[in-house]
Scaffold this motif. Structure first.
Motif, PDB file in Angstrom:
ATOM      1  N   VAL A  35      18.266  90.589   0.981  1.00  0.00           N
ATOM      2  CA  VAL A  35      18.823  91.845   1.462  1.00  0.00           C
ATOM      3  C   VAL A  35      17.750  92.928   1.395  1.00  0.00           C
ATOM      4  O   VAL A  35      17.102  93.110   0.382  1.00  0.00           O
ATOM      5  N   ASN A  36      17.601  93.657   2.510  1.00  0.00           N
ATOM      6  CA  ASN A  36      16.613  94.729   2.510  1.00  0.00           C
ATOM      7  C   ASN A  36      17.240  96.011   1.952  1.00  0.00           C
ATOM      8  O   ASN A  36      18.400  96.030   1.553  1.00  0.00           O
ATOM      9  N   GLN A  37      16.491  97.097   1.943  1.00  0.00           N
ATOM     10  CA  GLN A  37      16.979  98.342   1.350  1.00  0.00           C
ATOM     11  C   GLN A  37      18.214  98.878   2.057  1.00  0.00           C
ATOM     12  O   GLN A  37      19.006  99.600   1.479  1.00  0.00           O
ATOM     13  N   ASN A  38      18.377  98.572   3.296  1.00  0.00           N
ATOM     14  CA  ASN A  38      19.516  99.045   4.080  1.00  0.00           C
ATOM     15  C   ASN A  38      20.754  98.192   3.860  1.00  0.00           C
ATOM     16  O   ASN A  38      21.784  98.446   4.461  1.00  0.00           O
ATOM     17  N   GLY A  39      20.626  97.157   3.044  1.00  0.00           N
ATOM     18  CA  GLY A  39      21.764  96.274   2.820  1.00  0.00           C
ATOM     19  C   GLY A  39      21.906  95.226   3.905  1.00  0.00           C
ATOM     20  O   GLY A  39      22.904  94.537   3.981  1.00  0.00           O
ATOM     21  N   MET A  40      20.911  95.114   4.769  1.00  0.00           N
ATOM     22  CA  MET A  40      20.978  94.132   5.856  1.00  0.00           C
ATOM     23  C   MET A  40      20.188  92.888   5.463  1.00  0.00           C
ATOM     24  O   MET A  40      19.169  92.974   4.788  1.00  0.00           O
ATOM     25  N   VAL A  41      20.677  91.749   5.892  1.00  0.00           N
ATOM     26  CA  VAL A  41      19.971  90.501   5.650  1.00  0.00           C
ATOM     27  C   VAL A  41      19.078  90.238   6.862  1.00  0.00           C
ATOM     28  O   VAL A  41      19.568  90.172   7.985  1.00  0.00           O
ATOM     29  N   PRO A  42      17.773  90.146   6.648  1.00  0.00           N
ATOM     30  CA  PRO A  42      16.892  89.881   7.789  1.00  0.00           C
ATOM     31  C   PRO A  42      17.224  88.541   8.441  1.00  0.00           C
ATOM     32  O   PRO A  42      17.675  87.622   7.773  1.00  0.00           O
ATOM     33  N   ALA A  43      16.980  88.471   9.732  1.00  0.00           N
ATOM     34  CA  ALA A  43      17.260  87.243  10.458  1.00  0.00           C
ATOM     35  C   ALA A  43      16.276  86.157  10.042  1.00  0.00           C
ATOM     36  O   ALA A  43      15.164  86.435   9.622  1.00  0.00           O
ATOM     37  N   THR A  44      16.718  84.935  10.145  1.00  0.00           N
ATOM     38  CA  THR A  44      15.809  83.816   9.935  1.00  0.00           C
ATOM     39  C   THR A  44      15.588  83.180  11.304  1.00  0.00           C
ATOM     40  O   THR A  44      16.488  83.161  12.136  1.00  0.00           O
ATOM     41  N   PHE A  45      14.400  82.687  11.501  1.00  0.00           N
ATOM     42  CA  PHE A  45      14.034  82.188  12.820  1.00  0.00           C
ATOM     43  C   PHE A  45      13.640  80.729  12.747  1.00  0.00           C
ATOM     44  O   PHE A  45      13.154  80.255  11.724  1.00  0.00           O
ATOM     45  N   SER A  46      13.830  80.036  13.859  1.00  0.00           N
ATOM     46  CA  SER A  46      13.496  78.619  13.898  1.00  0.00           C
ATOM     47  C   SER A  46      11.981  78.436  13.875  1.00  0.00           C
ATOM     48  O   SER A  46      11.212  79.345  14.205  1.00  0.00           O
ATOM     49  N   VAL A  47      11.572  77.255  13.518  1.00  0.00           N
ATOM     50  CA  VAL A  47      10.147  76.921  13.472  1.00  0.00           C
ATOM     51  C   VAL A  47       9.535  77.069  14.864  1.00  0.00           C
ATOM     52  O   VAL A  47       8.417  77.582  15.009  1.00  0.00           O
ATOM     53  N   GLU A  48      10.287  76.653  15.874  1.00  0.00           N
ATOM     54  CA  GLU A  48       9.774  76.739  17.250  1.00  0.00           C
ATOM     55  C   GLU A  48       9.558  78.188  17.664  1.00  0.00           C
ATOM     56  O   GLU A  48       8.541  78.540  18.284  1.00  0.00           O
ATOM     57  N   THR A  49      10.543  79.045  17.339  1.00  0.00           N
ATOM     58  CA  THR A  49      10.431  80.456  17.690  1.00  0.00           C
ATOM     59  C   THR A  49       9.215  81.076  17.008  1.00  0.00           C
ATOM     60  O   THR A  49       8.435  81.800  17.640  1.00  0.00           O
ATOM     61  N   LEU A  50       9.049  80.773  15.731  1.00  0.00           N
ATOM     62  CA  LEU A  50       7.919  81.338  15.000  1.00  0.00           C
ATOM     63  C   LEU A  50       6.581  80.816  15.514  1.00  0.00           C
ATOM     64  O   LEU A  50       5.593  81.566  15.575  1.00  0.00           O
ATOM     65  N   ALA A  51       6.536  79.556  15.912  1.00  0.00           N
ATOM     66  CA  ALA A  51       5.285  78.994  16.464  1.00  0.00           C
ATOM     67  C   ALA A  51       4.936  79.679  17.776  1.00  0.00           C
ATOM     68  O   ALA A  51       3.776  80.067  17.998  1.00  0.00           O
ATOM     69  N   THR A  52       5.933  79.856  18.644  1.00  0.00           N
ATOM     70  CA  THR A  52       5.701  80.550  19.918  1.00  0.00           C
ATOM     71  C   THR A  52       5.305  81.994  19.647  1.00  0.00           C
ATOM     72  O   THR A  52       4.368  82.532  20.253  1.00  0.00           O
ATOM     73  N   GLY A  53       6.046  82.636  18.708  1.00  0.00           N
ATOM     74  CA  GLY A  53       5.752  84.028  18.364  1.00  0.00           C
ATOM     75  C   GLY A  53       4.348  84.216  17.836  1.00  0.00           C
ATOM     76  O   GLY A  53       3.656  85.197  18.179  1.00  0.00           O
ATOM     77  N   LYS A  54       3.892  83.295  17.000  1.00  0.00           N
ATOM     78  CA  LYS A  54       2.535  83.383  16.452  1.00  0.00           C
ATOM     79  C   LYS A  54       1.503  83.288  17.572  1.00  0.00           C
ATOM     80  O   LYS A  54       0.536  84.062  17.612  1.00  0.00           O
ATOM     81  N   MET A  55       1.719  82.359  18.496  1.00  0.00           N
ATOM     82  CA  MET A  55       0.787  82.187  19.612  1.00  0.00           C
ATOM     83  C   MET A  55       0.729  83.464  20.464  1.00  0.00           C
ATOM     84  O   MET A  55      -0.357  83.960  20.789  1.00  0.00           O
ATOM     85  N   VAL A  56       1.905  84.018  20.808  1.00  0.00           N
ATOM     86  CA  VAL A  56       1.938  85.245  21.620  1.00  0.00           C
ATOM     87  C   VAL A  56       1.292  86.394  20.856  1.00  0.00           C
ATOM     88  O   VAL A  56       0.522  87.179  21.415  1.00  0.00           O
ATOM     89  N   PHE A  57       1.619  86.506  19.567  1.00  0.00           N
ATOM     90  CA  PHE A  57       1.041  87.579  18.750  1.00  0.00           C
ATOM     91  C   PHE A  57      -0.486  87.495  18.778  1.00  0.00           C
ATOM     92  O   PHE A  57      -1.167  88.500  19.010  1.00  0.00           O
ATOM     93  N   GLU A  58      -1.014  86.301  18.524  1.00  0.00           N
ATOM     94  CA  GLU A  58      -2.473  86.153  18.468  1.00  0.00           C
ATOM     95  C   GLU A  58      -3.137  86.457  19.804  1.00  0.00           C
ATOM     96  O   GLU A  58      -4.232  87.014  19.850  1.00  0.00           O
ATOM     97  N   GLN A  59      -2.465  86.106  20.923  1.00  0.00           N
ATOM     98  CA  GLN A  59      -3.055  86.311  22.246  1.00  0.00           C
ATOM     99  C   GLN A  59      -2.870  87.734  22.772  1.00  0.00           C
ATOM    100  O   GLN A  59      -3.698  88.215  23.548  1.00  0.00           O
ATOM    101  N   THR A  60      -1.778  88.401  22.363  1.00  0.00           N
ATOM    102  CA  THR A  60      -1.476  89.695  22.967  1.00  0.00           C
ATOM    103  C   THR A  60      -1.350  90.828  21.946  1.00  0.00           C
ATOM    104  O   THR A  60      -1.970  91.879  22.098  1.00  0.00           O
ATOM    105  N   CYS A  61      -0.562  90.615  20.924  1.00  0.00           N
ATOM    106  CA  CYS A  61      -0.185  91.703  20.016  1.00  0.00           C
ATOM    107  C   CYS A  61      -1.247  92.019  18.964  1.00  0.00           C
ATOM    108  O   CYS A  61      -1.334  93.150  18.474  1.00  0.00           O
ATOM    109  N   ALA A  62      -2.009  91.011  18.570  1.00  0.00           N
ATOM    110  CA  ALA A  62      -2.968  91.167  17.469  1.00  0.00           C
ATOM    111  C   ALA A  62      -4.010  92.236  17.762  1.00  0.00           C
ATOM    112  O   ALA A  62      -4.525  92.866  16.831  1.00  0.00           O
TER     113      ALA A  62
END
Length: 181
Positions: A87-114
């Protein structure tokens, strides 16, 4: 005399038959007191053994129930503790993400967002900086994805990579959240 001998013979026969009948009558035999007492003791011991068995079975069932309740209580405590850590400070539980989503997200982050979010260029919050991302994360995943797709402040739409799908942008935002909460 002849009648007398026949009468005597008949009388003796009748006495003999009568005596035989009396001998063939069943004789009541008394059971010795020791045997009667032993039977009573054995019966009492059998009842006591059955009662003891039932008590042991009940005790086992009670202990099993207590163990189950204890295990459930401990499991709930562990789950609550794990939940508290999420639980974060706002009382909300952060979402959990699938391995596939995180792998895709990491690739996009490294290519674009980083380019901006790894260095803090143009005031972009750095990935992994919990304080910098806290306010964004509190708004929720959907709000963050919408800002990334449309662009916000110095950040261009889709981080300047127009060929990214909305799903890829969402995966990149998911990766950033996972690394920064």
């Amino acid at each position: 005399m002849r009648y007398l001998s026949i009468s005597i013979a008949v009388a003796l026969t009748m006495l003999f038959i009568s005596a035989c009948k009396e001998e063939s009558q069943p004789v009541a035999v008394e059971t010795p007191t020791v045997i009667v007492q032993e039977k009573k003791v054995a019966a009492t011991e059998a009842v006591t053994a059955e009662e003891n068995k039932e008590k042991v079975v009940e005790d086992i069932k009670e202990e099993e129930q207590k163990s189950m309740e204890h295990a459930q209580m401990e499991a709930h405590k562990l789950m609550d503790k794990a939940h508290e850590g999420m639980v974060n400070q706002n009382g909300m539980v952060p979402a959990t993400f699938s391995v596939e989503t995180l792998a895709t997200g990491k690739m996009v982050f490294e290519q674009t967002c980083a380019a901006c979010h790894a260095t803090g260029l143009a005031g972009a919050p750095k990935i992994g900086d919990k304080e910098a991302w806290q306010a964004h994360i509190e708004k929720g995943l959907d709000a963050m994805v919408e800002s990334a797709i449309k662009g916000k402040g110095a950040m261009p739409a889709k981080g300047g990579n127009a060929i990214l799908s909305d799903g890829e942008v969402k995966a990149a935002v998911s990766y950033i959240i996972e690394q920064s909460h």
